[in-house]
Design an enzyme around this catalytic site. Structure first.
Site, short mmCIF file in Angstrom:
data_model
loop_
_atom_site.label_atom_id
_atom_site.label_comp_id
_atom_site.label_asym_id
_atom_site.label_seq_id
_atom_site.Cartn_x
_atom_site.Cartn_y
_atom_site.Cartn_z
CE LYS A 138 -4.13 -1.81 0.40
NZ LYS A 138 -5.61 -1.46 -0.31
CE LYS A 244 -10.27 -5.81 -3.40
NZ LYS A 244 -10.16 -4.59 -2.60
#
Length: 375
Positions: A138, A244
């Site tokens: 990230k 997802k």
């Protein structure tokens, strides 16, 4: 039923003071005018601290629904309104009400380690302890944090070695100019990036960036939060599709989406417990083609879980025989308090209303379904 996004204000009466974690099913059924929750015989709210801050939160919570098919998970983030969260309920219901048979094309799945915005030393520890050969890092997207982002990437590259792969996730934080400036620096710091996930929020910006840089582009929010996910393909805006299960509405719908997109896929999670991870693993085992490591190792970012054993990868690999047997002992340890329990009861009713309304709209006009896929 009235459905109002973010209208989840509740008052906990004395009658609910005993209801830690357990939603009163009789009350839930009585209030649910949609009938979507009729076959759910238990609903348990969980609340778990994270090992490190992630996406600006320090705790994760959701609800497990039990039905004839077993347990399903519903855990949209609280900044998502009812309409955006409706697919999460659809996914959880598909788990709890029964799973259709799906083909399985592989016995194992390669899984990346997810590295939040932590210091370089912590990042190295996370990578080495995971045994994974792919790391998803990230990056903050904020100019004042760029030096820390670059240091973290250099550390992660040293931990995975020259043969390992490093990918970054920006969560749409950059505009095109910022992305064009930052990506070459991060590519060098990482010793070569496998891809950058959602560097810009808008699809047309992804398309412009893809033509301007050599780093492959992966689309996440542009697929799962879009009214027209196929725009990513039409605009040639991405090289990789992040899938997802929960925000796409379930495994079957995610499989259909993968086929329509026609891009190399990476199956990822949304800070799920093992119940949600198993839905993602089911998708990953069922994709005819899977050439990238998946983001299904995030149970390690939770301090506790609901299943024993947890569905976690070993040395960067998740096996077909990984199960998610929900443990009553662990459930007892992570059950939410009465306020959050009542909050989720109210939210479930809003989500059921939103999902029911969406299905009615799509039944009347199939063209209104996202990418032509009914929810």
């Amino acid at each position: 039923m009235m459905v109002e996004d973010h209208a989840y204000s509740v008052t906990v009466s004395p009658d609910h003071q005993h209801a830690n974690g357990e939603i009163d099913i009789a009350s839930l059924h009585a209030q649910d005018s949609t009938g979507l929750l009729d076959r759910i015989d238990r609903a348990v709210v969980w609340d778990i601290p994270l090992t490190t801050p992630f996406r600006g939160i320090t705790r994760r919570d959701g609800v497990l629904l039990h039905g004839p098919g077993g347990w399903g998970e519903v855990a949209p983030f609280w900044d998502y309104g009812s309409e955006a969260s409706a697919p999460w309920l659809a996914a959880g219901l598909s788990q709890a009400l029964g799973r259709a048979f799906l083909p399985r094309y592989r016995e194992t799945i390669a899984v990346n380690v997810t590295v939040p915005e932590v210091g370089a030393e912590h990042a190295v520890e996370m990578v080495r302890s995971s045994g994974a050969r792919t790391a998803k890092v990230k990056v903050s997207g904020r100019p004042e944090q760029r030096a820390a982002d670059l240091e973290r990437l250099e550390a992660v590259r040293s931990a995975v070695g020259r043969a390992g792969k490093v990918r970054i996730d920006v969560n749409g934080a950059w505009d095109v100019d910022t992305a064009r400036e930052n990506l070459p620096r991060m590519d060098r710091a990482a010793g070569g990036l496998e891809y950058v996930e959602q560097p810009c929020a808008a699809v047309y910006d992804l398309a412009d960036l893809r033509r301007a840089v050599d780093v492959p582009i992966a689309a996440d929010e542009s697929i799962r939060l879009s009214a027209n996910p196929l725009e990513v393909v039409h605009r040639r805006a991405a090289d990789v599709a992040i899938l997802k299960v929960a925000p796409l509405g379930g495994v079957n719908r995610a499989l259909d989406m993968a086929e329509r997109l026609g891009l190399p896929a990476v199956v990822s999670s949304a800070l799920d417990t093992s119940v949600g991870i198993m839905a993602g693993a089911t998708l990953a085992f069922s994709l005819p083609s899977l050439s990238h490591a998946c983001g299904l190792g995030t149970v390690r970012l939770l301090t506790q879980d609901v299943a024993e054993p947890s569905v976690v990868p070993h040395n960067g690999t998740l096996r077909l025989d990984a199960g998610a047997p929900v443990s009553e002992r662990l459930l007892g340890e992570v059950k939410a308090g009465p306020y959050l329990t009542k909050h989720w009861e109210t939210r479930l009713l809003h989500l059921a209303g939103a999902l029911h309304a969406r299905r009615q709209r799509e039944a009347r006009d199939p063209s209104r379904a996202v990418a032509g896929l009914p929810l």
